[in-house]
Design a protein around this motif. Structure first.
Motif, PDB file in Angstrom:
ATOM      1  N   TYR A  88       1.994  -5.152   3.074  1.00  0.00           N
ATOM      2  CA  TYR A  88       0.802  -5.653   3.771  1.00  0.00           C
ATOM      3  C   TYR A  88       1.000  -7.143   4.034  1.00  0.00           C
TER       4      TYR A  88
ATOM      5  N   GLY B   9       1.373 -10.101   1.111  1.00  0.00           N
ATOM      6  CA  GLY B   9       0.228 -10.973   0.808  1.00  0.00           C
ATOM      7  C   GLY B   9      -1.080 -10.239   0.575  1.00  0.00           C
ATOM      8  N   ALA B  10      -1.425  -9.286   1.444  1.00  0.00           N
ATOM      9  CA  ALA B  10      -2.732  -8.632   1.334  1.00  0.00           C
ATOM     10  C   ALA B  10      -2.771  -7.576   0.232  1.00  0.00           C
TER      11      ALA B  10
ATOM     12  N   VAL C 181     -11.638 -13.376   1.510  1.00  0.00           N
ATOM     13  CA  VAL C 181     -12.182 -12.184   2.174  1.00  0.00           C
ATOM     14  C   VAL C 181     -12.649 -11.145   1.151  1.00  0.00           C
TER      15      VAL C 181
ATOM     16  N   LEU D  70     -10.987  -4.939   6.389  1.00  0.00           N
ATOM     17  CA  LEU D  70     -10.064  -4.498   5.323  1.00  0.00           C
ATOM     18  C   LEU D  70      -9.875  -2.986   5.375  1.00  0.00           C
TER      19      LEU D  70
ATOM     20  N   ARG E  29      -2.471  -8.251  -2.682  1.00  0.00           N
ATOM     21  CA  ARG E  29      -3.161  -8.909  -3.814  1.00  0.00           C
ATOM     22  C   ARG E  29      -4.648  -8.557  -3.833  1.00  0.00           C
ATOM     23  N   ASN E  30      -5.146  -7.991  -2.723  1.00  0.00           N
ATOM     24  CA  ASN E  30      -6.583  -7.733  -2.571  1.00  0.00           C
ATOM     25  C   ASN E  30      -6.935  -6.403  -3.253  1.00  0.00           C
TER      26      ASN E  30
ATOM     27  N   SER F  44      -7.564 -16.843   3.308  1.00  0.00           N
ATOM     28  CA  SER F  44      -7.450 -15.363   3.370  1.00  0.00           C
ATOM     29  C   SER F  44      -7.963 -14.716   2.090  1.00  0.00           C
ATOM     30  N   SER F  45      -7.712 -15.361   0.938  1.00  0.00           N
ATOM     31  CA  SER F  45      -8.095 -14.720  -0.319  1.00  0.00           C
ATOM     32  C   SER F  45      -9.619 -14.618  -0.479  1.00  0.00           C
TER      33      SER F  45
ATOM     34  N   THR G  67       6.169 -16.246   9.940  1.00  0.00           N
ATOM     35  CA  THR G  67       5.403 -17.492   9.933  1.00  0.00           C
ATOM     36  C   THR G  67       5.972 -18.544   8.985  1.00  0.00           C
TER      37      THR G  67
ATOM     38  N   SER H 229      -3.048 -10.028   9.370  1.00  0.00           N
ATOM     39  CA  SER H 229      -3.425 -11.005  10.405  1.00  0.00           C
ATOM     40  C   SER H 229      -4.856 -10.804  10.884  1.00  0.00           C
TER      41      SER H 229
HETATM   42  N1  LIG Z   1      -6.321 -11.752  -0.753  1.00  0.00           N
HETATM   43  C1  LIG Z   1      -5.996 -11.359   0.494  1.00  0.00           C
HETATM   44  N2  LIG Z   1      -6.697 -10.383   1.106  1.00  0.00           N
HETATM   45  C2  LIG Z   1      -6.366  -9.942   2.348  1.00  0.00           C
HETATM   46  N3  LIG Z   1      -5.357 -10.470   3.072  1.00  0.00           N
HETATM   47  C3  LIG Z   1      -4.633 -11.451   2.514  1.00  0.00           C
HETATM   48  C4  LIG Z   1      -4.909 -11.944   1.207  1.00  0.00           C
HETATM   49  N4  LIG Z   1      -3.999 -12.919   0.922  1.00  0.00           N
HETATM   50  C5  LIG Z   1      -3.186 -13.018   2.021  1.00  0.00           C
HETATM   51  N5  LIG Z   1      -3.569 -12.131   2.969  1.00  0.00           N
HETATM   52  C6  LIG Z   1      -2.947 -11.909   4.286  1.00  0.00           C
HETATM   53  O1  LIG Z   1      -1.580 -11.604   4.054  1.00  0.00           O
HETATM   54  C7  LIG Z   1      -0.760 -12.155   5.103  1.00  0.00           C
HETATM   55  C8  LIG Z   1       0.365 -12.970   4.497  1.00  0.00           C
HETATM   56  O2  LIG Z   1       1.186 -12.127   3.746  1.00  0.00           O
HETATM   57  P1  LIG Z   1       2.772 -12.345   3.705  1.00  0.00           P
HETATM   58  O3  LIG Z   1       3.318 -11.199   2.927  1.00  0.00           O
HETATM   59  O4  LIG Z   1       3.053 -13.728   3.252  1.00  0.00           O
HETATM   60  O5  LIG Z   1       3.049 -12.170   5.276  1.00  0.00           O
HETATM   61  P2  LIG Z   1       4.321 -12.461   6.226  1.00  0.00           P
HETATM   62  O6  LIG Z   1       5.560 -12.241   5.393  1.00  0.00           O
HETATM   63  O7  LIG Z   1       4.135 -11.445   7.320  1.00  0.00           O
HETATM   64  O8  LIG Z   1       4.194 -13.876   6.760  1.00  0.00           O
HETATM   65  C9  LIG Z   1      -1.667 -13.016   5.961  1.00  0.00           C
HETATM   66  O9  LIG Z   1      -1.922 -12.328   7.164  1.00  0.00           O
HETATM   67  C10 LIG Z   1      -2.953 -13.155   5.143  1.00  0.00           C
HETATM   68  O10 LIG Z   1      -4.104 -13.167   5.963  1.00  0.00           O
END
Ligand SMILES: Nc1ncnc2c1ncn2[C@@H]1O[C@H](COP(=O)(O)OP(=O)(O)O)[C@@H](O)[C@H]1O
Ligand SMILES: O=P(O)(O)OC[C@H](O)CO
Length: 494
Positions: A263, A409-410, A327, A379, A412-413, A324-325, A13, A309
């Motif tokens: 993730y 990204g996820a 959630v 989640l 971080r959750n 997203s954060s 993306t 996603s």
């Molecule tokens: N705090 C969060 N909790 C859950 N999901 C998250 C959080 N922050 C970002 N995301 C999810 O993480 C994904 C983005 O992560 P990233 O590693 O940048 O992905 P990519 O490299 O596949 O584009 C998105 O799908 C977003 O919804």
């Protein structure tokens, strides 16, 4: 003069450029999203010019942020969304069709016909992969069969194929170099992971002329020098790897048995399996982790198509969060899911189920169910999918996974990471630098040019930011897993 490594992380993306110093610290980051193209249901494309355009602009931004230029860059590392397929004219460098993205399902029926015709074992034995529209081979064939003039051009030796790494290297060298690295080659379904060569029998099966294919190089070596005007100086491109393999290296999973899970949009778990490939009996993929010098390291991989996603779907589809954060706050506002399960098969199920026709399912809804329960179940659904991969990996490798390194990204959750640790009954380790994909590519590049002297020197830099330890009772975990597997059964189509 201070020297740095520039890492290009071309994801599904967005395109990112990150400058790392000798200690592996991030000195600057620039990131641009680019458009996703959905011409039909199940089709996903990118414009190759937008891939390069976004990548070129973040390179310029990242180096100008800290006031450096090409002379300060010891080497460039490239890491990329894998499998995504681009074909371009060998003379002009002009793509003849959009990039067909790894998520694209247009060749699913053709893949079904290959399975029915009994090619599964042969393909798995040679490539380590399971027949699926995910990989590049059937995407290349689709372009050759459907884009007017493509096959004639290919047969005349006037066409080039590349995954995104090869495309970026071509752009950085102004249509001169046509190379890929061994990890990207191993995701095409045309590369024999034992002989380490393009496989003639597979090329015949898919009717793909060998002249289309790039030269395959180790992940850590000088592959080309830039000629683009961005740097006004020839910079070596010295590290290339698919993003999940780069993350495995960036997490310093250098010992056989060590595991990481990323993730991101999807989730990708890889286990270092050492110098020998493990052919999975439990529907995982066997892939090349990296090659440094003559030494090839293999990995077992579990690919989950829907990870972070599903959180984007809560944001954009259900509109119950605005980022997203958010959630985590929503999901922690309830104590548990109150019996709700969410199987996030929004674009089918990847490993270990491989059901491309499955679709998402939310079960156990009652009058008391709120959107917070659904968010929490979403989640948990990510973590349960990871559990299923871990189970297959432990069976295949005959090893108990004792710790899981996480990134993306996820990761971080905290709620998700704690639940992951609980459900796996395993420690989950989140590193200081979560940009491990870019870091891995930087390490490959830096090793090739002597910026870092050895893998051991790099390993000493890896640091934990947070360690999640399991807290749940075995009874709780067993009941949750039963509920999850019941829900999965209901959503599978075969
Ligand atoms: N705090 C969060 N909790 C859950 N999901 C998250 C959080 N922050 C970002 N995301 C999810 O993480 C994904 C983005 O992560 P990233 O590693 O940048 O992905 P990519 O490299 O596949 O584009 C998105 O799908 C977003 O919804
Ligand atoms: O771009 P990402 O991070 O979603 O990763 C995509 C994978 O490489 C697909 O195999």
């Amino acid at each position: 003069m201070e020297k740095y490594i520039l890492s290009l992380d071309q994801g599904t993306t967005s395109s990112r450029a990150i400058v790392f110093d000798h200690e592996g610290n991030i000195c600057s980051v620039a990131q641009h999203e680019f458009p996703q193209i959905f011409p039909k249901a199940g089709w996903v494309e990118h414009d190759p010019h937008q891939i390069w355009g976004s990548q070129a602009s973040v390179i310029a931004e990242a180096i100008s942020q800290i006031g450096i230029n090409g002379h300060n860059i010891a080497a460039i590392g490239i890491t990329n969304q894998r499998e995504t397929t681009i074909l371009w004219d060998a003379d002009t460098g002009e793509p003849i069709y959009n990039a067909i993205v790894w998520q694209d399902r247009r060749t699913s029926e053709y893949c079904d016909s290959l399975v029915e015709a009994g090619y599964g074992e042969m393909i798995k034995n040679k490539t380590g992969l399971i027949i699926d529209a995910y990989f590049s081979a059937t995407k290349i064939k689709w372009i050759l069969d459907n884009v007017p003039g493509a096959r004639e051009k290919a047969e005349a030796g006037k066409l080039r194929f590349g995954t995104v790494d090869t495309w970026l290297i071509s752009c950085l060298t102004r249509n001169s170099a046509h190379v890929t690295d061994i990890t990207n080659a191993s995701r095409t379904m045309l590369f024999n992971i034992h002989t380490l060569q393009w496989d003639e029998e597979l090329l015949r099966l898919f009717d793909i002329p060998a002249s289309l294919l790039p030269e395959v190089k180790p992940s850590s070596c000088v592959m080309a020098y830039t000629t683009t005007t961005i740097f006004a100086h020839a910079v070596p491109i010295a590290g290339v790897a698919g993003d999940q393999q780069a993350a495995l290296f960036g997490q310093m999973c250098i010992k056989p048995g060590s595991v990481k899970n990323t993730y991101g949009t999807g989730c990708f778990m890889l286990m270092n399996s050492g110098n020998k490939p493990i052919l999975s009996k439990n529907r995982l993929l066997t892939t090349i982790a990296w090659q440094i010098g003559d030494e090839v390291t293999y990995a077992l991989e579990g690919s989950i198509f829907v990870g972070g996603s599903v959180v984007q779907w809560l944001r954009d589809g259900l509109k119950c969060i605005s980022s997203s954060s958010e959630v985590e706050k929503l999901a922690t506002s309830v104590e548990d899911t109150d019996g709700v399960y969410f199987v996030p098969a929004l674009t089918g199920m990847g490993a270990p189920y491989w059901d491309q026709y499955a679709r998402g399912l939310i079960s156990g809804i009652s009058r008391g169910t709120t959107v917070a329960h659904i968010a929490r179940a979403a989640l948990e659904g990510i973590a349960f999918q990871v559990y299923d991969i871990v189970s297959s990996m432990e069976l295949d490798s005959n090893l108990k996974i004792v710790e899981l390194k996480v990134d993306g990204g996820a990761s971080r959750n905290d709620l998700l990471m704690q639940f992951q640790s609980d459900i796996l009954n395993t420690e989950v380790l989140r590193p200081q630098v979560t940009e491990t994909t870019a870091l891995g590519a930087a390490y490959f590049a830096g090793l090739a040019v002597g910026f870092w002297g050895s893998v051991d020197e790099i390993n000493a830099q890896w640091q934990i930011q947070h360690r999640f330890a399991p807290k749940a009772s075995p009874e709780y975990v067993a009941a949750k897993l039963d509920g999850w597997h019941d829900a999965v059964k209901r959503c599978l189509t075969k």
